[in-house]
Design an enzyme around this catalytic site. Structure first.
Site, PDB file in Angstrom:
ATOM      1  CB  CYS A 243      -0.889  -0.021   1.246  1.00 62.93           C
ATOM      2  SG  CYS A 243      -2.042  -1.386   1.266  1.00 62.93           S
ATOM      3  CB  ALA A 245      -0.039   5.932  -3.047  1.00 64.55           C
ATOM      4  N   GLY A 247       4.220   7.125  -1.123  1.00 66.23           N
ATOM      5  CA  GLY A 247       5.566   6.617  -1.369  1.00 66.23           C
ATOM      6  C   GLY A 247       6.622   7.029  -0.363  1.00 66.23           C
ATOM      7  N   GLY A 248       6.211   7.583   0.772  1.00 66.86           N
ATOM      8  CA  GLY A 248       7.200   8.001   1.782  1.00 66.86           C
ATOM      9  C   GLY A 248       8.038   6.814   2.248  1.00 66.86           C
ATOM     10  CE  LYS A 249       4.992   4.318   7.017  1.00 68.78           C
ATOM     11  NZ  LYS A 249       3.858   5.104   6.507  1.00 68.78           N
ATOM     12  CB  CYS A 363      -0.875   6.496  10.635  1.00 74.96           C
ATOM     13  SG  CYS A 363      -2.124   6.643   9.351  1.00 74.96           S
TER      14      CYS A 363
HETATM   15  C1  LIG Z   1      -1.563   4.592   4.828  1.00 73.58           C
HETATM   16  S1  LIG Z   1      -1.627   4.863   3.123  1.00 73.58           S
HETATM   17  C2  LIG Z   1      -0.004   4.392   2.635  1.00 73.58           C
HETATM   18  C3  LIG Z   1       1.060   5.413   2.912  1.00 73.58           C
HETATM   19  C4  LIG Z   1       2.403   5.066   2.281  1.00 73.58           C
HETATM   20  N1  LIG Z   1       2.848   3.735   2.642  1.00 73.58           N
HETATM   21  C5  LIG Z   1       3.505   6.056   2.625  1.00 73.58           C
HETATM   22  O1  LIG Z   1       4.286   5.812   3.537  1.00 73.58           O
HETATM   23  O2  LIG Z   1       3.578   7.096   1.960  1.00 73.58           O
HETATM   24  C6  LIG Z   1      -2.579   3.505   2.594  1.00 73.58           C
HETATM   25  C7  LIG Z   1      -2.653   3.303   1.096  1.00 73.58           C
HETATM   26  O3  LIG Z   1      -3.290   2.062   0.848  1.00 73.58           O
HETATM   27  C8  LIG Z   1      -3.940   2.129  -0.384  1.00 73.58           C
HETATM   28  N2  LIG Z   1      -4.858   0.972  -0.434  1.00 73.58           N
HETATM   29  C9  LIG Z   1      -6.031   0.793   0.223  1.00 73.58           C
HETATM   30  N3  LIG Z   1      -6.540  -0.423  -0.049  1.00 73.58           N
HETATM   31  C10 LIG Z   1      -5.649  -1.042  -0.874  1.00 73.58           C
HETATM   32  C11 LIG Z   1      -5.598  -2.321  -1.504  1.00 73.58           C
HETATM   33  N4  LIG Z   1      -6.580  -3.210  -1.327  1.00 73.58           N
HETATM   34  N5  LIG Z   1      -4.563  -2.600  -2.302  1.00 73.58           N
HETATM   35  C12 LIG Z   1      -3.563  -1.698  -2.495  1.00 73.58           C
HETATM   36  N6  LIG Z   1      -3.562  -0.479  -1.946  1.00 73.58           N
HETATM   37  C13 LIG Z   1      -4.584  -0.156  -1.132  1.00 73.58           C
HETATM   38  C14 LIG Z   1      -4.577   3.500  -0.369  1.00 73.58           C
HETATM   39  O4  LIG Z   1      -4.848   3.930  -1.672  1.00 73.58           O
HETATM   40  C15 LIG Z   1      -3.484   4.333   0.325  1.00 73.58           C
HETATM   41  O5  LIG Z   1      -2.676   4.967  -0.637  1.00 73.58           O
END
Ligand SMILES: C[S@@+](CC[C@H](N)C(=O)[O-])C[C@H]1O[C@@H](n2cnc3c(N)ncnc32)[C@H](O)[C@@H]1O
Length: 421
Positions: A243, A245, A247-249, A363
């Protein structure tokens, strides 16, 4: 103030605050935009109190004035020393609405608030939700989760403050010591708070930070920077960021190791941010828009050495950055999100190699998404064991079994590091 009012109106109609601020009319000046952001974020942190005040002070609801009156009331609460300027500003802003027909109403409402402020606030804040600035269900959940005196209150108080601004230094282009020196030369004070992290004394727009365009740094909370360290990625490993986006991690992992990384996100628009962020930092990964819960759609059958599941959650640990979240989320979202998290965990466990590690992250500060979720996973998967999740000294942060609570140093996060037998 009118722009802040418009953004608050959008939140009342279910839109996210950052989106509403991005959609302000194009001709809004930069300084006005910055002021609107400041006023709207502060107002949003206490939105239920402002709603209650407006209901008391306005004879009847007036959709044309809702946002503006709330923004002005919030400013009057924050800056009693500037009361007259705030009233003037709000009345002037009203001139643009229905050819100034409501100037008198706004003036009267705000002046009445100034006269009756103490009594009004004393009366309304007898209601705990209005005093603490959270929905009643949120308060009840936190109190159940953290029954020790003052802990739930501490989490809520921290969620009502302005967040710290922490940077992550891109190890491939700079180092923390060198970057601290660059900041000092620019007259900016900061302290190192993690292996790659430094906290600015004063938050500021990223574009004004030296080296941002050149990919030397990113903005990332210290709590979020735990992920790449805990995942312990070595050169040559196959890594899945499920997951990803914005993309920070993902970027932090790639800054730390030369690995083969697949970044997934279900949201193709948000996934573009991953590509853009990686390009700025001089990093690369395969990015694919896909549902991580359906490996059949994207998995080539070769197991991963490391999997990061930074799961969708209530974001209750970063509420000071996204204060609209506490008003837009419903109690029922918690159960729905927990189901999605469980499905993602079950699906991604299959793509991890034996001996590999999966890092589950949220988070959130709600145990339903965190410790309860992992306890259930461990009892359903005999081949899973939890490893200790911590950073080396001196950067060890006080956490409760993987649960970081928000404070002046970092946001609220949860981490569970699972190893597959
Ligand atoms: C907490 S954010 C991720 C933050 C990211 N890891 C960062 O550090 O920048 C959760 C992400 O999960 C994605 N998401 C939600 N359900 C998903 C799924 N079933 N498959 C893939 N991505 C999913 C959302 O679109 C969102 O971008």
């Amino acid at each position: 103030m009118i722009a802040a009012g418009q953004a608050l109106d959008s939140v009342a109609h279910g839109q996210a605050l950052d989106q509403a601020l991005r959609e302000l009319p194009r001709e809004t000046e930069t300084a006005e935009r910055a002021a609107a952001q400041d006023i709207a974020y502060t107002a949003c942190r206490r939105l239920n109190l402002l709603d209650a005040l407006a209901a008391r002070l306005l004879a009847k609801p007036n959709p044309a004035l809702d946002g503006l009156v709330r923004a002005a009331l919030s400013e009057l609460i924050s800056h009693p020393e500037r009361a007259h300027a705030v009233v003037d500003q709000a009345v002037t802003a009203t001139a643009g609405i229905k050819r100034g027909a409501f100037k008198g109403v706004v003036n009267a409402v705000l002046r009445r608030f100034l006269r009756e402020r103490e009594a009004l606030l004393a009366d309304l804040t007898q209601d705990e939700a209005l005093r603490l600035h959270y929905p009643a269900w949120w308060i009840a959940r936190l109190r159940t989760a953290y029954p020790e005196p003052g802990v739930a209150e501490g989490i809520m108080a921290s969620g009502n403050q302005r967040p710290p601004m922490t940077l992550r230094v891109n190890r491939r282009r700079a180092d923390v010591e060198g970057y601290l020196a660059t900041l000092a030369e620019a007259g900016l004070a900061a302290v190192q708070t993690g292996p790659d992290a430094l906290r600015l004394e004063r938050p500021m727009p990223v574009a004004r930070l030296p080296g941002f365009g050149a990919g030397e740094i990113s903005v990332q909370d210290l709590g979020a920077q735990y992920a790449a360290h805990l995942l312990d990625v070595q050169d040559g490993m196959r890594v899945l960021d499920a997951c990803a986006a914005p993309g920070g991690k993902t970027a932090h992992i790639l800054e730390a190791a030369d690995c083969e990384l697949l970044a997934l996100d279900r949201d193709a628009v948000r996934l573009k941010n991953v590509t853009e962020n990686l390009a700025r930092l001089g990093l690369s990964a395969r990015c694919e828009a896909a549902d991580a819960a359906k490996p059949a759609d994207w998995w080539d059958g070769k197991p991963f050495d490391r999997v990061l599941l930074d799961a969708p959650c209530t974001a209750s640990g970063i509420i000071r950055r996204h204060p609209d979240g506490k008003w837009l989320k419903r109690a029922t979202d918690l159960g729905q999100l927990a189901t999605i998290q469980r499905q993602l965990l079950d699906a991604l466990w299959q793509v991890l190699r034996p001996g590999g590690k999966l890092l589950y992250a949220t988070c959130s500060v709600f145990p339903e998404e965190n410790a309860r979720q992992i306890e259930a996973f461990l009892s359903a998967h005999a081949n899973a064991r939890a490893l200790a999740a911590d950073l080396p000294a001196p950067y060890t942060l006080g956490h409760r079994n993987g649960q970081l609570l928000p404070d002046q140093r970092h946001d609220g996060f949860y981490y569970a590091l699972l190893e597959k037998a």
